[in-house]
Design an enzyme around this catalytic site. Structure first.
Site, PDB file in Angstrom:
ATOM      1  N   PHE A 155      11.447   7.187 -18.376  1.00  0.00           N
ATOM      2  CA  PHE A 155      11.072   6.030 -18.868  1.00  0.00           C
ATOM      3  C   PHE A 155       9.569   5.734 -18.992  1.00  0.00           C
ATOM      4  O   PHE A 155       8.913   4.543 -18.827  1.00  0.00           O
ATOM      5  CB  PHE A 155      11.781   5.007 -17.981  1.00  0.00           C
ATOM      6  CG  PHE A 155      13.101   5.056 -18.142  1.00  0.00           C
ATOM      7  CD1 PHE A 155      14.072   4.482 -19.219  1.00  0.00           C
ATOM      8  CD2 PHE A 155      13.944   5.740 -17.018  1.00  0.00           C
ATOM      9  CE1 PHE A 155      15.427   4.623 -19.437  1.00  0.00           C
ATOM     10  CE2 PHE A 155      15.449   5.929 -17.392  1.00  0.00           C
ATOM     11  CZ  PHE A 155      16.043   5.217 -18.286  1.00  0.00           C
ATOM     12  N   CYS A 266       8.443   7.500 -29.658  1.00  0.00           N
ATOM     13  CA  CYS A 266       9.902   7.133 -29.172  1.00  0.00           C
ATOM     14  C   CYS A 266      10.711   6.041 -29.927  1.00  0.00           C
ATOM     15  O   CYS A 266      11.762   6.280 -30.279  1.00  0.00           O
ATOM     16  CB  CYS A 266       9.768   6.675 -27.666  1.00  0.00           C
ATOM     17  SG  CYS A 266       9.277   8.164 -26.557  1.00  0.00           S
ATOM     18  N   ARG A 334       1.520   9.378 -33.273  1.00  0.00           N
ATOM     19  CA  ARG A 334       2.805   9.654 -34.079  1.00  0.00           C
ATOM     20  C   ARG A 334       3.527   8.205 -34.501  1.00  0.00           C
ATOM     21  O   ARG A 334       3.400   7.391 -33.405  1.00  0.00           O
ATOM     22  CB  ARG A 334       3.779  10.313 -33.130  1.00  0.00           C
ATOM     23  CG  ARG A 334       3.606  11.845 -32.832  1.00  0.00           C
ATOM     24  CD  ARG A 334       4.505  12.522 -31.808  1.00  0.00           C
ATOM     25  NE  ARG A 334       4.120  12.483 -30.353  1.00  0.00           N
ATOM     26  CZ  ARG A 334       4.616  12.810 -29.471  1.00  0.00           C
ATOM     27  NH1 ARG A 334       5.601  13.768 -29.725  1.00  0.00           N
ATOM     28  NH2 ARG A 334       4.327  12.637 -28.185  1.00  0.00           N
TER      29      ARG A 334
END
Ligand SMILES: NC(=O)c1ccc[n+]([C@@H]2O[C@H](COP(=O)([O-])OP(=O)(O)OC[C@H]3O[C@@H](n4cnc5c(N)ncnc54)[C@H](O)[C@@H]3O)[C@@H](O)[C@H]2O)c1
Length: 447
Positions: A155, A266, A334
């Site tokens: 996390f 993510c 990203r």
């Protein structure tokens, strides 16, 4: 404890370094030879606050080792972390080829019991697939060796990864195996002293917990972006609204900033992957689909605002871009909003002069062949001769800039601010055309 980590990226390297820093004996395995050679020389492949001294110290003490020799890695650790990438497949589902390749490698070389820990973000059911792969390779080898596959999702937040791993909010562990549970307790005991942070559950629930967490956070962002668009069209100020709702303790102030869309390695891929998982079991994930499409629309917003200001004519214009990384305190680009913006600008015939405190090398790597991009060494030099300034990332050095310098450097006093860093009324007083996100004062109808 002897630990091996496969995949030395943002997650693997940080995890390996913090485990070594408390005394575990950690071997890092990656297929990227260049990365491993650089790490041995003390060259850290990513920017992550606090990571370099941690890696240097553990490497010097011999508790952190780097290799491309997978066999050596498998022989080393009683626990084997899988922290390789799970990028989107062609259809958006998580591509498990790297995870399964590591499973195969472990099974090929193991000669004693091993606990395989899925640290990568993987769809529900992946631990079963990893177990099946290991079992089939062991059967081919005609050997019987005990192993268990545990889900232990990560996390951490890029930009605060070291502190997140040192002081995790929670350590989620999915396993039904008592022995594995004890090993995981021992492994994480140094990070679990203040209070018990370990949350044990079954494997599938642990796998889903990771997606649920990221999708919840992405939902908060898309929700605020949706309301910010309404605020613009209704003549309200989203920043006032944000304070108004954040004060409700059931809502809270965290993670309700409107902006130019979420990016990173993510949220986009994990929302997409959960949508594909749902599709695969004939469930229509209406909310998740909306989160994705709101984000897609939001990422066009910076370009739309700029293009509208220049009445659809950006040919030959030079645009200063402040911030390239998907968020501050990282060099990771990203799925960054800056990429969407720059591609649209180039398509419209404009040039980009960009600056970022950490992501310039990464930008150079991605757009090495691109015409119309100059990467400059300071935020001030990005402004020189530009027609407008666009802010993509809220690095702290952009928060209180020299507005006189901005005004005198730009040939048009236009600021498109994707992070609501400035006060629209002050911008107006200073003579700027200022376009924030959802600010009543700077209403622009979407094109
Ligand atoms: N980056 C984050 O903030 C974050 C946070 C939580 C979870 N995750 C998840 O963790 C996983 C890893 O993400 P990341 O950002 O660290 O990825 P990354 O792309 O930075 O690193 C992955 C590494 O794995 C290596 N690799 C690929 N195949 C390999 C193999 N067979 N053996 C050894 N190494 C191999 C690659 O060379 C690369 O160095 C993903 O599933 C991601 O979703 C990422």
């Amino acid at each position: 404890m002897k630990v091996t980590v496969f995949g030395i990226g943002y997650v693997g390297l940080v995890q390996a370094a913090i485990l070594a820093s408390v005394g575990h004996d950690v071997m890092c395995v990656d297929i990227d030879e260049n990365k491993i050679e650089n790490l041995k020389k003390g060259i850290i492949p990513i920017y992550e606050p606090g990571l370099t001294p941690l890696v240097e110290e553990a490497y010097k003490n011999g508790l952190l080792k780097f290799t491309i020799d997978a066999k050596q890695g498998v022989e080393h650790g009683t626990v084997q972390f899988v922290a390789v990438g799970t990028p989107p497949d062609e259809d958006g589902s998580a591509d498990l080829k790297y995870v399964l390749a590591v499973a195969e490698t472990i099974a090929t070389h193991m000669s004693a019991p091993r606990i395989i820990i899925d640290k990568s973000t993987v769809p529900v059911g992946t631990a079963d697939k990893v177990a099946a792969k290991v079992a089939s390779v062991l059967a081919e080898r005609n050997v019987e060796i005990e192993f268990d596959v545990v889900s232990n999702p990560e996390f951490l937040k890029e930009g605060a990864a070291v502190s997140d791993c040192m002081k995790p909010d929670r350590i989620v562990v999915g396993t039904e195996n008592e022995d594995s549970r004890e090993v995981m307790r021992e492994l994480y005991a140094p990070f679990n002293r203040n209070h018990d942070r370990m949350i044990f559950m079954d494997v599938r629930s642990a796998e889903l917990t990771k997606y649920a967490a990221n999708c919840m956070l992405a939902t908060k962002i898309s929700f605020m972006n949706e309301i910010s668009n309404l605020a613009e069209l209704l003549g309200a100020d989203i920043e006032a609204v944000r304070h108004g709702i954040g004060s409700d303790s059931r809502i809270g102030y965290q993670f309700i900033y409107p902006g130019c869309g979420y990016g990173g390695s993510c949220f986009p891929k994990d929302v997409q992957a959960l949508v594909r998982t749902a599709n695969g079991i004939d469930y229509k994930p209406a909310l998740l689909e909306a989160v994705e499409s709101v984000n897609y629309r939001q990422k066009q917003k910076l370009f739309t605002n700029l293009n509208n200001h220049f009445k659809g004519d950006l040919v030959g214009k030079t645009v200063a871009v402040w911030g390239l990384s998907f968020k501050p305190q990282t060099d990771d680009m990203r799925e960054a909003s800056s990429i969407e913006l720059m591609k649209s600008l180039w398509k419209a015939g404009a040039k980009v002069q960009a600056y970022d405190p950490e992501a310039m090398e990464e930008c150079q790597r991605i757009f090495a062949e691109q015409d119309g991009l100059s990467l400059v060494g300071t935020k001030e030099s990005a402004l020189k001769g530009a027609d407008a300034l666009v802010i993509c990332t809220e690095w702290s050095q952009f928060r209180a800039p020299d507005f006189d310098l901005i005004a005198s450097s730009l040939s048009n006093k236009v600021i498109v601010d994707g992070r609501n860093l400035y006060d629209p009324s002050l911008m107006k007083k200073r003579g700027f055309s200022y376009y924030g996100i959802g600010r009543g004062d700077s209403v622009i109808k979407q094109g």
